[in-house]
Design an enzyme around this catalytic site. Structure first.
Site, PDB file in Angstrom:
ATOM      1  CB  ALA A  39      -2.176  -3.177  -1.429  1.00 25.55           C
ATOM      2  CB  THR A  47       1.464 -13.847   0.833  1.00 26.24           C
ATOM      3  OG1 THR A  47       2.847 -13.808   0.475  1.00 26.24           O
ATOM      4  CG2 THR A  47       1.207 -15.064   1.708  1.00 26.24           C
ATOM      5  N   GLY A  69       4.970  -7.373   2.943  1.00 25.69           N
ATOM      6  CA  GLY A  69       6.008  -6.715   2.162  1.00 25.69           C
ATOM      7  C   GLY A  69       6.290  -5.258   2.487  1.00 25.69           C
ATOM      8  CD  GLU A  70       3.292  -1.915  -0.615  1.00 23.94           C
ATOM      9  OE1 GLU A  70       3.293  -0.877  -1.293  1.00 23.94           O
ATOM     10  OE2 GLU A  70       2.269  -2.603  -0.430  1.00 23.94           O
ATOM     11  NE  ARG A 122      -4.217  -7.288  -4.801  1.00 26.36           N
ATOM     12  CZ  ARG A 122      -4.451  -8.259  -5.667  1.00 26.36           C
ATOM     13  NH1 ARG A 122      -3.426  -8.836  -6.291  1.00 26.36           N
ATOM     14  NH2 ARG A 122      -5.660  -8.680  -5.925  1.00 26.36           N
ATOM     15  CB  ALA A 140      -0.232 -16.056   5.066  1.00 23.38           C
TER      16      ALA A 140
END
Length: 339
Positions: free
Chosen positions: A87, A91, A292-293, A89, A288
């Protein structure tokens, strides 16, 4: 035969983390006898750079050089708890936990340094180069290595910290379905330019232009790598990858192993430009969000829209094969009124 060009765009918003019992991540940090700091996590670095980001968050919070930080990840037998790497998550959730742990360790570090310098800990600051110094009197300072030696061999203390990031679980309102399912929402838009060969049905993705709002880019180079690497994956999903043979009822026409699995090579990788927009998230480590995804998401519908713009064929099933393009073109021709 004609080479038809088209342009399409798509925008997405993407959640950071999930509402799974608070979706917690924990971090532990301790100083070695030589002034290094070890961050222990149970989160997995999948190649996305989690260890680098964790080291950055720890170093920035401690006020120490990044070289002083070692990140140890992914031993669930001995490490602190983490829900996992999913997900987008890492960072956000893990970064927050690392910051919390580093703050606690920094407080102890300053207390040890204060005793060595015979000053008040509140009057001390770090200079980012490895020293703790007296505010307004930079010549009064002590190196982190001497602080660690004093803690371990003189004061009998451990310079350590614990971080636990846990967002209170949100349950949906029965009447409306309203809930707070994530930690933050990142946003992105991709513009794709394609060329469609109306004789062969082959789609060539010429260029991708990406804009991402991700809170704050803690490591801009890695962010760009993720955006452009994810876009490459999106192009691959859009026009190349098929886990099943797309020709009816036969594996003879599809990939049987990874050596035959189609993905874009250097010649098929489009030109890319990427722009990062920063609107810091109030609950993110240094602002931040996750990224990613989502980087593979926007390019796919952008390519589909560009194909439609180029030749009028609306494709809804991936990959966008030459066969599906040609079938679409045939349907368009059949639908044309007779002369």
């Amino acid at each position: 035969m004609a080479l038809l060009r088209g342009r399409g765009y798509a925008s997405v918003n993407y959640p950071t983390g999930m509402n799974l019992g608070g979706d917690p991540s924990q971090a532990l940090i301790h100083a070695t006898t030589m002034g290094g700091f070890v961050v222990s996590l149970s989160s997995v670095d999948l190649g996305q750079g989690l260890k680098t980001i964790a080291a950055q968050c720890a170093a920035e919070t401690l006020g120490m050089p990044m070289d002083n930080v070692i990140v140890d990840t992914a031993d669930t037998d001995t490490g602190p708890h983490c829900m996992g790497t999913f997900a987008s998550r890492g960072t956000h959730r893990v970064g927050n936990a690392v910051v919390m742990a580093a703050r606690e360790a920094r407080e102890v570090m300053l207390q040890v340094a204060a005793e060595e310098l015979e000053v008040d800990a509140d009057d001390l600051e770090t200079d980012g180069s490895g020293y703790v110094r007296l505010k307004g009197s930079p010549e009064t300072k002590i190196h982190v290595q001497d602080i660690a030696l004093a803690a371990h061999f003189k004061q009998g203390r451990t310079i350590s910290g614990r971080g636990i990031f846990l967002k209170e679980r949100s349950y949906p309102v029965p009447e409306t379905g309203e809930m707070d399912p994530d930690s933050a929402q990142a946003h992105a838009c991709t513009v794709a330019e394609v060329e469609v060969d109306d004789e062969t049905g082959i789609v060539t993705v010429l260029s991708l232009h990406n804009a991402y709002e991700i809170g704050r880019a803690l490591n801009p180079a890695m962010v760009t790598q993720q955006v452009e690497g994810g876009a490459w994956m999106g192009v691959s999903h859009a026009v190349f990858e098929a886990t099943e043979p797309y020709y009816p009822s036969s594996r003879a026409h599809g990939p049987v192993d990874f050596s035959e699995y189609l993905m874009p090579g250097p010649a098929e990788t489009p030109v890319q430009t990427s722009v990062i927009l920063e609107r810091p998230a109030a609950n993110g480590p240094f602002g931040a969000k996750g990224i990613g995804e989502m980087t593979a998401n926007a390019p796919i519908p952008a390519v589909a829209n560009a194909i439609f713009d180029a030749c009028g064929v609306r494709i809804t099933v991936m990959p966008f094969t030459p066969e599906s393009i040609l079938r679409g073109l045939d349907e368009l021709r059949d639908a044309e009124p007779s002369a």
